[in-house]
Scaffold this motif. Structure first.
Motif, PDB file in Angstrom:
ATOM      1  N   VAL A  41       0.851  -1.175   0.000  1.00  0.00           N
ATOM      2  CA  VAL A  41       0.000   0.000   0.000  1.00  0.00           C
ATOM      3  C   VAL A  41       0.890   1.229   0.000  1.00  0.00           C
ATOM      4  O   VAL A  41       1.797   1.352   0.819  1.00  0.00           O
ATOM      5  N   ASN A  42       0.613   2.112  -0.927  1.00  0.00           N
ATOM      6  CA  ASN A  42       1.340   3.364  -0.980  1.00  0.00           C
ATOM      7  C   ASN A  42       0.737   4.296   0.071  1.00  0.00           C
ATOM      8  O   ASN A  42      -0.476   4.524   0.089  1.00  0.00           O
ATOM      9  N   PHE A  43       1.566   4.858   0.940  1.00  0.00           N
ATOM     10  CA  PHE A  43       1.079   5.689   2.033  1.00  0.00           C
ATOM     11  C   PHE A  43       0.356   6.916   1.504  1.00  0.00           C
ATOM     12  O   PHE A  43      -0.700   7.295   2.009  1.00  0.00           O
ATOM     13  N   ALA A  44       0.899   7.533   0.460  1.00  0.00           N
ATOM     14  CA  ALA A  44       0.280   8.738  -0.099  1.00  0.00           C
ATOM     15  C   ALA A  44      -1.108   8.435  -0.643  1.00  0.00           C
ATOM     16  O   ALA A  44      -2.051   9.211  -0.444  1.00  0.00           O
ATOM     17  N   ASP A  45      -1.242   7.298  -1.323  1.00  0.00           N
ATOM     18  CA  ASP A  45      -2.554   6.922  -1.856  1.00  0.00           C
ATOM     19  C   ASP A  45      -3.545   6.620  -0.739  1.00  0.00           C
ATOM     20  O   ASP A  45      -4.716   7.008  -0.813  1.00  0.00           O
ATOM     21  N   ALA A  46      -3.093   5.932   0.290  1.00  0.00           N
ATOM     22  CA  ALA A  46      -3.974   5.612   1.417  1.00  0.00           C
ATOM     23  C   ALA A  46      -4.427   6.889   2.130  1.00  0.00           C
ATOM     24  O   ALA A  46      -5.601   7.029   2.489  1.00  0.00           O
ATOM     25  N   LEU A  47      -3.515   7.830   2.300  1.00  0.00           N
ATOM     26  CA  LEU A  47      -3.851   9.094   2.952  1.00  0.00           C
ATOM     27  C   LEU A  47      -4.834   9.885   2.100  1.00  0.00           C
ATOM     28  O   LEU A  47      -5.820  10.424   2.601  1.00  0.00           O
ATOM     29  N   LEU A  51      -8.652  10.961   3.105  1.00  0.00           N
ATOM     30  CA  LEU A  51      -9.063  12.367   3.098  1.00  0.00           C
ATOM     31  C   LEU A  51     -10.243  12.587   2.155  1.00  0.00           C
ATOM     32  O   LEU A  51     -11.151  13.368   2.457  1.00  0.00           O
ATOM     33  N   ASP A  52     -10.241  11.899   1.030  1.00  0.00           N
ATOM     34  CA  ASP A  52     -11.375  11.991   0.106  1.00  0.00           C
ATOM     35  C   ASP A  52     -12.646  11.451   0.739  1.00  0.00           C
ATOM     36  O   ASP A  52     -13.739  12.003   0.547  1.00  0.00           O
ATOM     37  N   ALA A  53     -12.524  10.380   1.520  1.00  0.00           N
ATOM     38  CA  ALA A  53     -13.696   9.814   2.196  1.00  0.00           C
ATOM     39  C   ALA A  53     -14.235  10.775   3.247  1.00  0.00           C
ATOM     40  O   ALA A  53     -15.464  10.930   3.388  1.00  0.00           O
ATOM     41  N   VAL A  54     -13.350  11.436   3.977  1.00  0.00           N
ATOM     42  CA  VAL A  54     -13.780  12.418   4.975  1.00  0.00           C
ATOM     43  C   VAL A  54     -14.470  13.579   4.283  1.00  0.00           C
ATOM     44  O   VAL A  54     -15.541  14.042   4.715  1.00  0.00           O
ATOM     45  N   ALA A  87     -19.751  12.837   9.946  1.00  0.00           N
ATOM     46  CA  ALA A  87     -18.773  13.739   9.335  1.00  0.00           C
ATOM     47  C   ALA A  87     -17.874  14.366  10.397  1.00  0.00           C
ATOM     48  O   ALA A  87     -16.658  14.493  10.205  1.00  0.00           O
ATOM     49  N   SER A  88     -18.469  14.720  11.530  1.00  0.00           N
ATOM     50  CA  SER A  88     -17.696  15.314  12.619  1.00  0.00           C
ATOM     51  C   SER A  88     -16.685  14.319  13.188  1.00  0.00           C
ATOM     52  O   SER A  88     -15.515  14.660  13.411  1.00  0.00           O
ATOM     53  N   ILE A  89     -17.121  13.085  13.408  1.00  0.00           N
ATOM     54  CA  ILE A  89     -16.213  12.065  13.948  1.00  0.00           C
ATOM     55  C   ILE A  89     -15.096  11.764  12.952  1.00  0.00           C
ATOM     56  O   ILE A  89     -13.924  11.629  13.341  1.00  0.00           O
ATOM     57  N   ASN A  90     -15.438  11.668  11.668  1.00  0.00           N
ATOM     58  CA  ASN A  90     -14.411  11.434  10.646  1.00  0.00           C
ATOM     59  C   ASN A  90     -13.381  12.552  10.643  1.00  0.00           C
ATOM     60  O   ASN A  90     -12.177  12.306  10.546  1.00  0.00           O
ATOM     61  N   PHE A  91     -13.850  13.804  10.751  1.00  0.00           N
ATOM     62  CA  PHE A  91     -12.929  14.937  10.739  1.00  0.00           C
ATOM     63  C   PHE A  91     -12.046  14.941  11.983  1.00  0.00           C
ATOM     64  O   PHE A  91     -10.839  15.180  11.904  1.00  0.00           O
ATOM     65  N   GLN A  92     -12.633  14.654  13.149  1.00  0.00           N
ATOM     66  CA  GLN A  92     -11.848  14.619  14.386  1.00  0.00           C
ATOM     67  C   GLN A  92     -10.781  13.527  14.326  1.00  0.00           C
ATOM     68  O   GLN A  92      -9.645  13.733  14.782  1.00  0.00           O
ATOM     69  N   ALA A  93     -11.125  12.387  13.767  1.00  0.00           N
ATOM     70  CA  ALA A  93     -10.143  11.306  13.634  1.00  0.00           C
ATOM     71  C   ALA A  93      -9.020  11.720  12.693  1.00  0.00           C
ATOM     72  O   ALA A  93      -7.842  11.431  12.948  1.00  0.00           O
ATOM     73  N   THR A  94      -9.362  12.413  11.622  1.00  0.00           N
ATOM     74  CA  THR A  94      -8.349  12.886  10.678  1.00  0.00           C
ATOM     75  C   THR A  94      -7.413  13.892  11.344  1.00  0.00           C
ATOM     76  O   THR A  94      -6.192  13.851  11.132  1.00  0.00           O
ATOM     77  N   VAL A  95      -7.958  14.778  12.138  1.00  0.00           N
ATOM     78  CA  VAL A  95      -7.130  15.760  12.847  1.00  0.00           C
ATOM     79  C   VAL A  95      -6.190  15.055  13.822  1.00  0.00           C
ATOM     80  O   VAL A  95      -5.002  15.415  13.933  1.00  0.00           O
ATOM     81  N   GLN A  96      -6.672  14.031  14.509  1.00  0.00           N
ATOM     82  CA  GLN A  96      -5.818  13.294  15.442  1.00  0.00           C
ATOM     83  C   GLN A  96      -4.680  12.575  14.710  1.00  0.00           C
ATOM     84  O   GLN A  96      -3.547  12.544  15.194  1.00  0.00           O
ATOM     85  N   VAL A  97      -4.985  11.994  13.546  1.00  0.00           N
ATOM     86  CA  VAL A  97      -3.937  11.337  12.759  1.00  0.00           C
ATOM     87  C   VAL A  97      -2.913  12.366  12.305  1.00  0.00           C
ATOM     88  O   VAL A  97      -1.701  12.126  12.357  1.00  0.00           O
ATOM     89  N   ARG A  98      -3.392  13.527  11.863  1.00  0.00           N
ATOM     90  CA  ARG A  98      -2.470  14.591  11.451  1.00  0.00           C
ATOM     91  C   ARG A  98      -1.585  15.014  12.610  1.00  0.00           C
ATOM     92  O   ARG A  98      -0.362  15.190  12.454  1.00  0.00           O
TER      93      ARG A  98
END
Length: 113
Positions: A41-47, A51-54, A87-98
């Motif tokens: 799995v390419n990390f850039a593609d997975a990221l 992000l597209d799903a969020v 959508a809020s939970i997805n965004f919060q999870a993305t912020v935590q990963v960042r």
């Protein structure tokens, strides 16, 4: 001829079935892989995909909110609220990963080589 309650013709039929089964070709045993094949799995593609799903979940929530506020009867308030919470939970999870990625980057940059 009858022996002990079993007819000899039944015994002969059973022996014939066993012989027929024994002479049938056996299926090859399943091949066992010693090393599991793992898709790379390419990390850039997975990221980008995450992000597209969020983004898609946020766009869907926004669209449903606009439809509900305009008086569309096909969208219920509970569906809008659930969509917005997802959508809020997805965004919060993305912020935590960042945040974790930024922390890891800072740790790597501060390593003594």
């Amino acid at each position: 001829m009858r022996t002990g309650g079993i007819d000899s013709s039944q015994i002969q039929a059973m022996i014939a079935q066993l012989k027929a089964h024994a002479t049938r070709p056996q299926a090859a045993p399943p091949v066992v892989q010693t090393e599991p094949t793992v898709a790379k799995v390419n990390f850039a593609d997975a990221l980008k995909n995450s992000l597209d799903a969020v983004n898609a979940s946020q766009v869907k929530a926004s669209t449903m909110g606009k439809q509900f506020s305009s008086g569309d009867d096909s969208v219920s308030l509970s569906d809008v609220m659930v969509s917005m919470q997802k959508a809020s939970i997805n965004f919060q999870a993305t912020v935590q990963v960042r945040n974790k990625l930024v922390t890891a980057y800072h740790e790597i940059m501060n390593m003594q080589v």
